[in-house]
Design a protein around this motif. Structure first.
Motif, PDB file in Angstrom:
ATOM      1  N   ARG A   1       0.872  -1.290   0.015  1.00  0.00           N
ATOM      2  CA  ARG A   1       0.030   0.099  -0.121  1.00  0.00           C
ATOM      3  C   ARG A   1       0.826   1.355   0.063  1.00  0.00           C
ATOM      4  O   ARG A   1       0.510   2.187  -0.484  1.00  0.00           O
ATOM      5  CB  ARG A   1      -0.998  -0.027   1.267  1.00  0.00           C
ATOM      6  N   LEU A   2       2.095   1.199   0.679  1.00  0.00           N
ATOM      7  CA  LEU A   2       2.681   2.335   0.559  1.00  0.00           C
ATOM      8  C   LEU A   2       3.610   2.768  -0.621  1.00  0.00           C
ATOM      9  O   LEU A   2       3.846   3.890  -0.929  1.00  0.00           O
ATOM     10  CB  LEU A   2       4.048   2.080   1.776  1.00  0.00           C
ATOM     11  N   VAL A   3       3.843   1.621  -1.290  1.00  0.00           N
ATOM     12  CA  VAL A   3       4.594   1.898  -2.747  1.00  0.00           C
ATOM     13  C   VAL A   3       3.607   1.803  -4.051  1.00  0.00           C
ATOM     14  O   VAL A   3       4.108   2.002  -4.945  1.00  0.00           O
ATOM     15  CB  VAL A   3       5.646   0.961  -2.733  1.00  0.00           C
ATOM     16  N   VAL A   4       2.515   1.326  -3.774  1.00  0.00           N
ATOM     17  CA  VAL A   4       1.538   1.177  -4.928  1.00  0.00           C
ATOM     18  C   VAL A   4       1.346   2.565  -5.706  1.00  0.00           C
ATOM     19  O   VAL A   4       1.141   2.452  -6.911  1.00  0.00           O
ATOM     20  CB  VAL A   4       0.352   0.299  -4.546  1.00  0.00           C
ATOM     21  N   GLY A   5       1.532   3.529  -4.792  1.00  0.00           N
ATOM     22  CA  GLY A   5       1.052   4.972  -5.753  1.00  0.00           C
ATOM     23  C   GLY A   5       2.273   5.427  -6.477  1.00  0.00           C
ATOM     24  O   GLY A   5       2.161   6.146  -7.614  1.00  0.00           O
TER      25      GLY A   5
ATOM     26  N   LEU B   1      -8.015  -0.868 -11.163  1.00  0.00           N
ATOM     27  CA  LEU B   1      -8.356  -2.049 -10.715  1.00  0.00           C
ATOM     28  C   LEU B   1      -7.414  -2.744  -9.485  1.00  0.00           C
ATOM     29  O   LEU B   1      -7.739  -3.209  -8.392  1.00  0.00           O
ATOM     30  CB  LEU B   1      -8.677  -3.281 -11.796  1.00  0.00           C
ATOM     31  N   ILE B   2      -6.033  -3.038  -9.942  1.00  0.00           N
ATOM     32  CA  ILE B   2      -4.884  -3.171  -9.110  1.00  0.00           C
ATOM     33  C   ILE B   2      -4.973  -2.333  -7.679  1.00  0.00           C
ATOM     34  O   ILE B   2      -4.890  -2.738  -6.697  1.00  0.00           O
ATOM     35  CB  ILE B   2      -3.535  -3.153  -9.783  1.00  0.00           C
ATOM     36  N   PHE B   3      -4.931  -1.067  -8.091  1.00  0.00           N
ATOM     37  CA  PHE B   3      -4.818  -0.035  -6.886  1.00  0.00           C
ATOM     38  C   PHE B   3      -5.950  -0.282  -6.010  1.00  0.00           C
ATOM     39  O   PHE B   3      -5.917  -0.144  -4.668  1.00  0.00           O
ATOM     40  CB  PHE B   3      -4.692   1.191  -7.440  1.00  0.00           C
ATOM     41  N   THR B   4      -7.066  -0.517  -6.732  1.00  0.00           N
ATOM     42  CA  THR B   4      -8.509  -0.532  -5.801  1.00  0.00           C
ATOM     43  C   THR B   4      -8.356  -1.842  -5.071  1.00  0.00           C
ATOM     44  O   THR B   4      -8.666  -1.726  -3.755  1.00  0.00           O
ATOM     45  CB  THR B   4      -9.740  -0.606  -6.600  1.00  0.00           C
ATOM     46  N   THR B   5      -7.979  -2.756  -5.543  1.00  0.00           N
ATOM     47  CA  THR B   5      -8.045  -4.246  -4.870  1.00  0.00           C
ATOM     48  C   THR B   5      -6.941  -4.150  -3.640  1.00  0.00           C
ATOM     49  O   THR B   5      -7.243  -4.505  -2.666  1.00  0.00           O
ATOM     50  CB  THR B   5      -7.417  -5.396  -5.877  1.00  0.00           C
ATOM     51  N   ILE B   6      -5.774  -3.606  -3.806  1.00  0.00           N
ATOM     52  CA  ILE B   6      -4.799  -3.575  -2.873  1.00  0.00           C
ATOM     53  C   ILE B   6      -5.067  -2.654  -1.822  1.00  0.00           C
ATOM     54  O   ILE B   6      -4.973  -3.236  -0.663  1.00  0.00           O
ATOM     55  CB  ILE B   6      -3.303  -2.851  -3.408  1.00  0.00           C
ATOM     56  N   ARG B   7      -5.800  -1.435  -1.852  1.00  0.00           N
ATOM     57  CA  ARG B   7      -6.241  -0.755  -1.076  1.00  0.00           C
ATOM     58  C   ARG B   7      -7.524  -1.495  -0.348  1.00  0.00           C
ATOM     59  O   ARG B   7      -7.474  -1.199   1.227  1.00  0.00           O
ATOM     60  CB  ARG B   7      -6.939   0.727  -1.610  1.00  0.00           C
TER      61      ARG B   7
END
Length: 386
Positions: free
Chosen positions: A99-103, A110-116
């Protein structure tokens, strides 16, 4: 004319919904391929940073767990924090790093929403785990100020279950609320169910919470001699439902915890200073000069016996005696020692009074017998001088 077949074996056309889902899947794969090809360097950097963060958190967790195992004695606040954060799970550390590095890797939505979403769920339950360990650590610290007791060991299992159930129920409701589920009915149902259970087991919960009050408030402990009502007894066992006591007469008394705490309790083991009152009575034939010296004589006797003299003096003319009161103090928690000192004080006063010629009074009565005309017959009347 040839007959037509009743059932055609040829493939039927695909449903429109299935075609739409297949198209969305192909589109997502295409976007992922484009993302991988165009952001390979940020992806590699983000992966290395995430792996480094995970390794750092894992190292800290391992160090905390090792420190928790080697620490002994009464838990302080630092030990409670070590215990709390040593319960960090690997799945939380993985998702926290992601979550810290996905941005920084610019992933597809879709990947960002799933990880969050996954991080939110795991973080809620990780918070429940941390809170549970912190609360249990505080409870044990409060209860172990004077050493771990048998009652605490019996109660900690139930306390752990209650705290765990409450915190994880709150975490589950929070997760369901984030998923868009209407939890109003669920919360209302849990509240009504809790009220029904509480009313059905009112007596049990009353004694249970009374036991927890005894554990944490410590009005008495195992081995203490207490008095409640007209009963004086020694505490043998403090249970979750009742307390077992051994009375001074030898019989065992079992009293419900709630009923016991409803009464005024006198704890004799917490007495560090005992003040005793010793009444004395001297005969009326005591000379006034000796009666005046009684406080001084008593003071010497009390100090000789090893007690602390407080005061002594004449209080009243009794029916058969000159009444005095002596106050002295004995220091120490041991009741046997205090009883022995009180005995020594009495013997010392008796010895000093005997040396001074002071006599203790006892109930006496003098009878005078007279004739009908009022002349004393007994004691004999003295003859008149001629």
């Amino acid at each position: 004319m040839p007959s037509q077949p009743l059932l055609s074996l040829s493939a039927s056309p695909s449903p429109a919904g299935f075609d739409l889902e297949l198209a969305e899947l192909r589109h997502m794969v295409h976007l992922s391929q484009q993302w991988l090809s165009s952001h390979i360097v940020p992806i590699l950097l983000a992966t290395m940073v995430g792996l480094a963060l995970y390794l750092v958190m894992a190292l800290v967790r391992r160090s905390l767990a090792r420190r928790r195992r080697v620490e002994h004695g009464q838990p302080d606040m630092a030990a409670i924090l070590v215990r709390t954060f040593s319960r960090t799970t690997h799945i939380f550390m993985i998702l926290a790093a992601a979550r810290l590095v996905v941005g920084y890797a610019y992933p597809p939505e879709l990947i960002f929403t799933t990880i969050r979403f996954l991080f939110t769920i795991v973080a809620v339950f990780q918070g429940a785990i941390w809170t549970r360990e912190f609360i249990l650590g505080l409870i044990e610290r409060r209860a172990e100020e004077d050493g771990r007791g048998e009652t605490l060991a019996n109660a900690m299992g139930l306390i752990r279950v209650l705290v765990t159930f409450t915190l994880f129920a709150i975490a589950a409701i929070m997760v369901l609320d984030n998923l868009g589920v209407n939890v109003t009915g669920l919360v209302a149902g849990l509240g009504i169910g809790g009220i029904a259970i509480g009313l059905a087991a009112q007596g049990i919960f009353s004694d249970l919470f009374s036991a927890l009050s005894i554990i944490f408030d410590k009005p008495f402990r195992k081995g203490d001699t207490i008095q409640f009502g007209t009963t004086t007894a020694t505490v043998e066992h403090i249970g979750l439902k009742s307390t077992r006591l051994r009375s001074v007469d030898g019989e065992q008394r079992i009293v419900a915890n709630a009923k016991l705490l409803e009464q005024e309790i006198i704890n004799y083991n917490d007495i560090a200073v005992r003040r005793y009152l010793l009444p004395l009575g001297l005969v009326y034939q005591t000379p006034p000069d000796k009666a005046e010296r009684v406080p001084e004589i008593v003071k010497r006797a009390v100090k000789e016996a090893g007690a602390e003299f407080q005061r002594a003096g004449f209080v009243r003319f009794g029916a058969s005696s000159l009444d005095y009161e002596v106050y002295f103090i004995v220091h120490g928690h041991d009741i046997d020692h205090a009883t022995a000192v009180r005995h020594k004080v009495g013997i010392a006063i008796l010895r000093h009074f005997a040396a001074e010629g002071l006599e203790f009074a006892y109930p006496t009565q003098t009878t005078f017998t007279a004739a009908p005309d009022g002349t004393y017959v007994w004691p004999y009347a003295q003859p008149k001088e001629s």
